[in-house]
Design a protein around this motif. Structure first.
Motif, PDB file in Angstrom:
ATOM      1  N   GLN A   1       0.834  -1.184   0.000  1.00  6.72           N
ATOM      2  CA  GLN A   1       0.000   0.000   0.000  1.00  6.72           C
ATOM      3  C   GLN A   1       0.878   1.247   0.000  1.00  6.72           C
ATOM      4  O   GLN A   1       1.891   1.309   0.687  1.00  6.72           O
ATOM      5  CB  GLN A   1      -0.890   0.010   1.254  1.00  6.72           C
ATOM      6  N   ASN A   2       0.465   2.238  -0.759  1.00  2.56           N
ATOM      7  CA  ASN A   2       1.249   3.474  -0.875  1.00  2.56           C
ATOM      8  C   ASN A   2       0.352   4.671  -0.581  1.00  2.56           C
ATOM      9  O   ASN A   2      -0.006   5.437  -1.473  1.00  2.56           O
ATOM     10  CB  ASN A   2       1.865   3.563  -2.280  1.00  2.56           C
ATOM     11  N   LYS A   3      -0.025   4.824   0.680  1.00  2.55           N
ATOM     12  CA  LYS A   3      -0.911   5.924   1.064  1.00  2.55           C
ATOM     13  C   LYS A   3      -0.229   7.277   0.940  1.00  2.55           C
ATOM     14  O   LYS A   3      -0.887   8.307   0.788  1.00  2.55           O
ATOM     15  CB  LYS A   3      -1.383   5.735   2.507  1.00  2.55           C
ATOM     16  N   TYR A   4       1.088   7.291   1.026  1.00  3.85           N
ATOM     17  CA  TYR A   4       1.797   8.567   1.083  1.00  3.85           C
ATOM     18  C   TYR A   4       1.813   9.312  -0.244  1.00  3.85           C
ATOM     19  O   TYR A   4       2.189  10.485  -0.286  1.00  3.85           O
ATOM     20  CB  TYR A   4       3.215   8.342   1.596  1.00  3.85           C
ATOM     21  N   ASP A   5       1.401   8.661  -1.315  1.00  2.00           N
ATOM     22  CA  ASP A   5       1.253   9.370  -2.578  1.00  2.00           C
ATOM     23  C   ASP A   5      -0.171   9.847  -2.810  1.00  2.00           C
ATOM     24  O   ASP A   5      -0.477  10.416  -3.863  1.00  2.00           O
ATOM     25  CB  ASP A   5       1.729   8.498  -3.754  1.00  2.00           C
ATOM     26  N   ASP A   6      -1.041   9.646  -1.826  1.00  2.00           N
ATOM     27  CA  ASP A   6      -2.356  10.267  -1.836  1.00  2.00           C
ATOM     28  C   ASP A   6      -2.196  11.702  -1.348  1.00  2.00           C
ATOM     29  O   ASP A   6      -1.708  11.934  -0.231  1.00  2.00           O
ATOM     30  CB  ASP A   6      -3.306   9.506  -0.918  1.00  2.00           C
ATOM     31  N   PRO A   7      -2.555  12.703  -2.149  1.00  2.00           N
ATOM     32  CA  PRO A   7      -2.261  14.105  -1.802  1.00  2.00           C
ATOM     33  C   PRO A   7      -2.794  14.528  -0.438  1.00  2.00           C
ATOM     34  O   PRO A   7      -2.072  15.181   0.344  1.00  2.00           O
ATOM     35  CB  PRO A   7      -2.921  14.901  -2.934  1.00  2.00           C
ATOM     36  N   ALA A   8      -4.037  14.179  -0.130  1.00  2.00           N
ATOM     37  CA  ALA A   8      -4.624  14.602   1.146  1.00  2.00           C
ATOM     38  C   ALA A   8      -3.911  13.939   2.323  1.00  2.00           C
ATOM     39  O   ALA A   8      -3.619  14.594   3.341  1.00  2.00           O
ATOM     40  CB  ALA A   8      -6.114  14.279   1.170  1.00  2.00           C
ATOM     41  N   PHE A   9      -3.632  12.647   2.201  1.00  2.00           N
ATOM     42  CA  PHE A   9      -2.955  11.927   3.275  1.00  2.00           C
ATOM     43  C   PHE A   9      -1.549  12.483   3.473  1.00  2.00           C
ATOM     44  O   PHE A   9      -1.099  12.694   4.620  1.00  2.00           O
ATOM     45  CB  PHE A   9      -2.892  10.443   2.942  1.00  2.00           C
ATOM     46  N   PHE A  10      -0.843  12.727   2.384  1.00  2.00           N
ATOM     47  CA  PHE A  10       0.529  13.233   2.486  1.00  2.00           C
ATOM     48  C   PHE A  10       0.557  14.621   3.122  1.00  2.00           C
ATOM     49  O   PHE A  10       1.465  14.935   3.894  1.00  2.00           O
ATOM     50  CB  PHE A  10       1.177  13.268   1.105  1.00  2.00           C
ATOM     51  N   THR A  11      -0.436  15.446   2.823  1.00  2.00           N
ATOM     52  CA  THR A  11      -0.502  16.770   3.434  1.00  2.00           C
ATOM     53  C   THR A  11      -0.634  16.656   4.947  1.00  2.00           C
ATOM     54  O   THR A  11       0.051  17.362   5.701  1.00  2.00           O
ATOM     55  CB  THR A  11      -1.683  17.572   2.859  1.00  2.00           C
ATOM     56  N   LYS A  12      -1.505  15.756   5.403  1.00  2.00           N
ATOM     57  CA  LYS A  12      -1.677  15.570   6.844  1.00  2.00           C
ATOM     58  C   LYS A  12      -0.410  14.992   7.477  1.00  2.00           C
ATOM     59  O   LYS A  12      -0.009  15.414   8.575  1.00  2.00           O
ATOM     60  CB  LYS A  12      -2.889  14.669   7.109  1.00  2.00           C
ATOM     61  N   TYR A  13       0.224  14.056   6.806  1.00  2.00           N
ATOM     62  CA  TYR A  13       1.459  13.484   7.332  1.00  2.00           C
ATOM     63  C   TYR A  13       2.548  14.551   7.446  1.00  2.00           C
ATOM     64  O   TYR A  13       3.313  14.578   8.418  1.00  2.00           O
ATOM     65  CB  TYR A  13       1.938  12.344   6.436  1.00  2.00           C
ATOM     66  N   SER A  14       2.606  15.429   6.478  1.00  2.00           N
ATOM     67  CA  SER A  14       3.635  16.467   6.469  1.00  2.00           C
ATOM     68  C   SER A  14       3.477  17.466   7.600  1.00  2.00           C
ATOM     69  O   SER A  14       4.414  18.219   7.910  1.00  2.00           O
ATOM     70  CB  SER A  14       3.617  17.209   5.126  1.00  2.00           C
ATOM     71  N   GLN A  15       2.303  17.477   8.232  1.00  2.00           N
ATOM     72  CA  GLN A  15       2.047  18.398   9.337  1.00  2.00           C
ATOM     73  C   GLN A  15       2.308  17.784  10.701  1.00  2.00           C
ATOM     74  O   GLN A  15       2.181  18.465  11.717  1.00  2.00           O
ATOM     75  CB  GLN A  15       0.601  18.902   9.249  1.00  2.00           C
TER      76      GLN A  15
ATOM     77  N   CYS B   1      -6.718   2.925  11.612  1.00  2.00           N
ATOM     78  CA  CYS B   1      -7.031   4.318  11.288  1.00  2.00           C
ATOM     79  C   CYS B   1      -5.826   5.176  11.656  1.00  2.00           C
ATOM     80  O   CYS B   1      -5.422   5.231  12.814  1.00  2.00           O
ATOM     81  CB  CYS B   1      -8.266   4.776  12.053  1.00  2.00           C
ATOM     82  N   PHE B   2      -5.233   5.809  10.677  1.00  2.00           N
ATOM     83  CA  PHE B   2      -4.071   6.681  10.878  1.00  2.00           C
ATOM     84  C   PHE B   2      -4.300   7.955  10.088  1.00  2.00           C
ATOM     85  O   PHE B   2      -4.575   7.915   8.889  1.00  2.00           O
ATOM     86  CB  PHE B   2      -2.794   5.968  10.431  1.00  2.00           C
ATOM     87  N   LEU B   3      -4.248   9.097  10.778  1.00  4.84           N
ATOM     88  CA  LEU B   3      -4.512  10.397  10.152  1.00  4.84           C
ATOM     89  C   LEU B   3      -5.888  10.397   9.486  1.00  4.84           C
ATOM     90  O   LEU B   3      -6.063  10.891   8.373  1.00  4.84           O
ATOM     91  CB  LEU B   3      -3.410  10.750   9.149  1.00  4.84           C
ATOM     92  N   ASP B   4      -6.853   9.819  10.196  1.00  9.12           N
ATOM     93  CA  ASP B   4      -8.251   9.774   9.751  1.00  9.12           C
ATOM     94  C   ASP B   4      -8.434   9.029   8.437  1.00  9.12           C
ATOM     95  O   ASP B   4      -9.366   9.310   7.673  1.00  9.12           O
ATOM     96  CB  ASP B   4      -8.826  11.196   9.616  1.00  9.12           C
ATOM     97  N   ASP B   5      -7.568   8.079   8.179  1.00  7.49           N
ATOM     98  CA  ASP B   5      -7.664   7.312   6.938  1.00  7.49           C
ATOM     99  C   ASP B   5      -7.414   5.837   7.240  1.00  7.49           C
ATOM    100  O   ASP B   5      -6.797   5.494   8.252  1.00  7.49           O
ATOM    101  CB  ASP B   5      -6.649   7.823   5.916  1.00  7.49           C
ATOM    102  N   ASP B   6      -7.892   4.972   6.354  1.00  8.15           N
ATOM    103  CA  ASP B   6      -7.671   3.543   6.495  1.00  8.15           C
ATOM    104  C   ASP B   6      -6.292   3.189   5.966  1.00  8.15           C
ATOM    105  O   ASP B   6      -5.959   3.475   4.805  1.00  8.15           O
ATOM    106  CB  ASP B   6      -8.746   2.768   5.720  1.00  8.15           C
ATOM    107  N   VAL B   7      -5.484   2.577   6.833  1.00  8.08           N
ATOM    108  CA  VAL B   7      -4.123   2.206   6.467  1.00  8.08           C
ATOM    109  C   VAL B   7      -3.918   0.726   6.792  1.00  8.08           C
ATOM    110  O   VAL B   7      -4.288   0.269   7.872  1.00  8.08           O
ATOM    111  CB  VAL B   7      -3.096   3.059   7.231  1.00  8.08           C
TER     112      VAL B   7
END
Length: 249
Positions: free
Chosen positions: A3-17, A181-187
């Motif tokens: 799985q590559n959630k970090y290339d999802d723009p919304a997820f990556f934005t939250k991770y970057s914060q 659930c990580f950063l309000d997303d399914d991981v």
């Protein structure tokens, strides 16, 4: 499953914060213990599995590592790492951890920070790391603690007023996939027991040198008093192992 959630723009934005995404290694709870378990990196060839923003790659070069290779499946992660890197001795490759295929005896040190809970075949990764390490080389990694990953909810039990009562543990011996659930997303993560981590390393021919359960240091708690909750249950598992001269079976 890779799985590559970090290339999802919304997820990556939250991770970057997240604090550790902004502050780097000093804002990572596991970093003091991780750093302590690394061998002398001077003149060494180093591989970082799941390099993210490249923080650990940069650290290795400050300790005079001869060369560093960082791999990650996320193009977003690698783009950020390359933007912050001006060092020809650091190379980044887009590659899943499970797909590494480096030559035998290519590295003196292999490390990985909080990435292996996303990998289904830990045994496969261990065999490949063993192969690409030189004899006497070191494999150091942190992962989410099995007490943390056992339940997919990865959350506290709360009282009637919202207070955190305790951290429930269930289905501990049932290893395998968890939809967390990580950063309000399914991981997708993979739960395995402490025994599986240790025994897999031993079965691959490694000699275990350290087993640790990092918690915030007093200095970190002064900067981040909210981290005191991490003292109530282990969040991370840290293992260091040496490639012996034993042949794998």
């Amino acid at each position: 499953m890779k799985q590559n959630k970090y290339d999802d723009p919304a997820f990556f934005t939250k991770y970057s914060q997240m604090p550790r995404s902004i502050g780097g290694l000093e804002d990572a709870i596991d970093w003091p213990a991780f750093r302590e378990r690394l061998p002398d990196l001077c003149g060494k060839d180093v591989l970082d599995l799941g390099c993210g923003f490249g923080w650990h790659c940069h650290y290795a070069r400050t300790k005079l590592a001869r060369s560093v290779v960082g791999i990650d499946l996320s193009e977003n992660m690698l783009t950020r790492a390359r933007e912050s890197t001006d060092d020809p001795a650091i190379q980044y490759q887009r590659l899943a951890i499970e797909d590494i295929d480096f030559p035998a005896d290519a590295f003196d040190v292999v490390f990985s920070s909080l990435a292996l809970q996303y990998v289904e075949r830990f045994d496969l990764v261990c065999r490949k790391v063993y192969r690409c390490l030189k004899t006497g080389g070191t494999f150091v990694f942190s992962a989410e603690h099995p007490i943390f990953t056992a339940r997919a909810a990865q959350d506290w039990s709360y009282g009637s007023h919202g207070e955190r009562l305790h951290w429930p543990v269930d289905q501990y011996q049932e290893e395998g996939l968890r939809h967390a659930c990580f950063l309000d997303d399914d991981v997708v993560k993979y739960h395995r027991t402490v025994a599986t981590y240790v025994n897999t390393l031993l079965a691959c021919g490694f000699r275990l040198s350290t087993l640790d359960e990092p918690s915030p240091t007093p200095t970190q708690l002064k900067r981040h008093p909210e981290w005191k909750e991490a003292l109530r249950r282990p969040m991370f598992l840290l293992l260091a192992a040496i490639k012996s001269d034993m042949k794998q079976t």
